[in-house]
Design a protein around this motif. Structure first.
Motif, PDB file in Angstrom:
ATOM      1  N   LEU A  39     -53.268   2.372 -32.475  1.00 12.78           N
ATOM      2  CA  LEU A  39     -51.988   1.778 -32.826  1.00 12.78           C
ATOM      3  C   LEU A  39     -52.261   0.287 -33.039  1.00 12.78           C
ATOM      4  CD1 LEU A  39     -48.626   2.484 -31.105  1.00 12.78           C
ATOM      5  CD2 LEU A  39     -49.276   0.175 -31.737  1.00 12.78           C
ATOM      6  N   THR A  40     -52.089  -0.201 -34.244  1.00 14.28           N
ATOM      7  CA  THR A  40     -52.371  -1.613 -34.541  1.00 14.28           C
ATOM      8  C   THR A  40     -51.239  -2.489 -34.029  1.00 14.28           C
ATOM      9  OG1 THR A  40     -53.638  -1.023 -36.516  1.00 14.28           O
ATOM     10  CG2 THR A  40     -52.846  -3.292 -36.372  1.00 14.28           C
ATOM     11  N   LEU A  41     -51.599  -3.491 -33.231  1.00 15.66           N
ATOM     12  CA  LEU A  41     -50.634  -4.495 -32.794  1.00 15.66           C
ATOM     13  C   LEU A  41     -50.555  -5.651 -33.785  1.00 15.66           C
ATOM     14  CD1 LEU A  41     -51.382  -4.750 -28.986  1.00 15.66           C
ATOM     15  CD2 LEU A  41     -49.279  -3.913 -30.052  1.00 15.66           C
ATOM     16  N   ARG A  42     -51.699  -6.026 -34.338  1.00 16.96           N
ATOM     17  CA  ARG A  42     -51.731  -7.131 -35.304  1.00 16.96           C
ATOM     18  C   ARG A  42     -53.003  -7.025 -36.119  1.00 16.96           C
ATOM     19  NH1 ARG A  42     -51.240 -13.072 -35.946  1.00 16.96           N
ATOM     20  NH2 ARG A  42     -51.396 -13.154 -38.195  1.00 16.96           N
ATOM     21  N   PHE A  43     -52.854  -6.983 -37.437  1.00 22.57           N
ATOM     22  CA  PHE A  43     -54.001  -7.035 -38.328  1.00 22.57           C
ATOM     23  C   PHE A  43     -54.296  -8.505 -38.588  1.00 22.57           C
ATOM     24  CE2 PHE A  43     -55.948  -7.136 -42.578  1.00 22.57           C
ATOM     25  CZ  PHE A  43     -57.043  -6.337 -42.320  1.00 22.57           C
ATOM     26  N   VAL A  90     -44.354   6.602 -32.544  1.00 24.70           N
ATOM     27  CA  VAL A  90     -44.297   6.523 -31.083  1.00 24.70           C
ATOM     28  C   VAL A  90     -42.974   5.891 -30.678  1.00 24.70           C
ATOM     29  CG1 VAL A  90     -46.807   6.391 -30.738  1.00 24.70           C
ATOM     30  CG2 VAL A  90     -45.500   4.296 -31.035  1.00 24.70           C
ATOM     31  N   THR A  91     -42.497   6.239 -29.488  1.00 23.72           N
ATOM     32  CA  THR A  91     -41.315   5.611 -28.913  1.00 23.72           C
ATOM     33  C   THR A  91     -41.558   5.454 -27.416  1.00 23.72           C
ATOM     34  OG1 THR A  91     -40.240   7.746 -28.532  1.00 23.72           O
ATOM     35  CG2 THR A  91     -39.688   6.605 -30.580  1.00 23.72           C
ATOM     36  N   PRO A  92     -40.852   4.583 -26.719  1.00 21.80           N
ATOM     37  CA  PRO A  92     -39.882   3.631 -27.242  1.00 21.80           C
ATOM     38  C   PRO A  92     -40.583   2.405 -27.811  1.00 21.80           C
ATOM     39  CG  PRO A  92     -40.014   3.396 -24.867  1.00 21.80           C
ATOM     40  CD  PRO A  92     -40.956   4.518 -25.253  1.00 21.80           C
ATOM     41  N   HIS A  93     -39.852   1.619 -28.566  1.00 24.97           N
ATOM     42  CA  HIS A  93     -40.448   0.482 -29.258  1.00 24.97           C
ATOM     43  C   HIS A  93     -40.355  -0.841 -28.496  1.00 24.97           C
ATOM     44  CE1 HIS A  93     -40.112   2.462 -33.495  1.00 24.97           C
ATOM     45  NE2 HIS A  93     -40.913   3.102 -32.693  1.00 24.97           N
ATOM     46  N   ASP A  94     -39.438  -0.964 -27.540  1.00 24.61           N
ATOM     47  CA  ASP A  94     -39.185  -2.265 -26.906  1.00 24.61           C
ATOM     48  C   ASP A  94     -40.441  -2.900 -26.309  1.00 24.61           C
ATOM     49  OD1 ASP A  94     -36.567  -1.992 -27.649  1.00 24.61           O
ATOM     50  OD2 ASP A  94     -35.837  -1.460 -25.648  1.00 24.61           O
ATOM     51  N   ALA A  95     -41.169  -2.161 -25.484  1.00 25.52           N
ATOM     52  CA  ALA A  95     -42.372  -2.722 -24.845  1.00 25.52           C
ATOM     53  C   ALA A  95     -43.425  -3.075 -25.892  1.00 25.52           C
ATOM     54  CB  ALA A  95     -42.944  -1.739 -23.837  1.00 25.52           C
ATOM     55  N   LEU A  96     -43.531  -2.261 -26.924  1.00 27.73           N
ATOM     56  CA  LEU A  96     -44.505  -2.555 -27.983  1.00 27.73           C
ATOM     57  C   LEU A  96     -44.119  -3.792 -28.769  1.00 27.73           C
ATOM     58  CD1 LEU A  96     -45.325   1.002 -29.333  1.00 27.73           C
ATOM     59  CD2 LEU A  96     -46.857  -0.549 -28.131  1.00 27.73           C
ATOM     60  N   HIS A  97     -42.828  -3.948 -29.069  1.00 24.08           N
ATOM     61  CA  HIS A  97     -42.383  -5.143 -29.791  1.00 24.08           C
ATOM     62  C   HIS A  97     -42.627  -6.400 -28.961  1.00 24.08           C
ATOM     63  CE1 HIS A  97     -40.763  -3.631 -33.555  1.00 24.08           C
ATOM     64  NE2 HIS A  97     -40.338  -2.585 -32.878  1.00 24.08           N
ATOM     65  N   ALA A  98     -42.386  -6.320 -27.654  1.00 23.18           N
ATOM     66  CA  ALA A  98     -42.638  -7.473 -26.784  1.00 23.18           C
ATOM     67  C   ALA A  98     -44.132  -7.804 -26.768  1.00 23.18           C
ATOM     68  CB  ALA A  98     -42.135  -7.188 -25.374  1.00 23.18           C
TER      69      ALA A  98
END
Length: 182
Positions: A39-43, A90-98
């Protein structure tokens, strides 16, 4: 010397197995192998090695909880008529967005520009040419896999990966791995 980098989270083996089991039925799809599932967080892209070292140092200062997620459906990106991709959500998105925001801020502190693209958490499963994206098998695959779900899993590490492009596609080499907080 330039390096091509990105920051990712790697699903556990049982989740990767579940994803690998989906990889069939689409002619022309270049399916990812186990080593490519992430799962890419930032390219980041291509940068000088010294910038990569600055990014690694800044990422080492990121403190965040390890996200707990579930697989949730599939989808497709279609980049015009040139190419596309099939992915698992994937879910939920909140922790991933943070976590994504913290990673992006670290990259900016290291001298990179802020990420401008919207962040849609997903695991790429296949890459396709534009012609392959228009095959009815893509719609069939999406319909068949739309209900993708699974047990909760935790992603305990953030990884800086170097991407090596070759004739057979990309291969990824871990550069640095940081634990996320339990």
């Amino acid at each position: 010397m330039p390096v091509r980098l990105f920051i990712a989270l790697r699903p556990p083996a049982n989740v990767r197995e579940q994803l690998l089991d989906l990889m069939e039925g689409v002619p022309g799809a270049r399916w990812q192998d186990d080593e490519q599932l992430h799962l890419t967080l930032r390219f980041i892209g291509e940068v000088d090695e010294s910038v990569g070292e600055d990014v690694a140092a800044a990422l080492g200062q990121v403190h965040a909880p390890a996200p707990t997620l579930r697989l949730s459906g599939t989808g497709a990106f279609n980049k015009g008529s040139r190419s596309g991709a099939l992915w698992a959500g994937v879910t939920p998105h909140d922790a991933l967005h943070a976590l994504h925001r913290k990673v992006d801020h670290a990259c900016v502190r290291a001298g990179l520009r802020p990420e401008r693209r919207a962040f849609l958490p997903h695991v790429t499963l296949a890459r396709l040419s534009g012609a392959a994206m228009r095959d009815p098998a893509v719609d069939q695959w999406l319909a068949t896999t739309a209900g993708l779900a699974g047990p909760a899993f935790t992603l305990p590490h953030m990884i800086l990966l170097q991407s090596h492009l070759g004739r057979e596609g990309a291969s990824y080499e871990p550069v640095v791995r940081w634990p996320l907080e339990p």
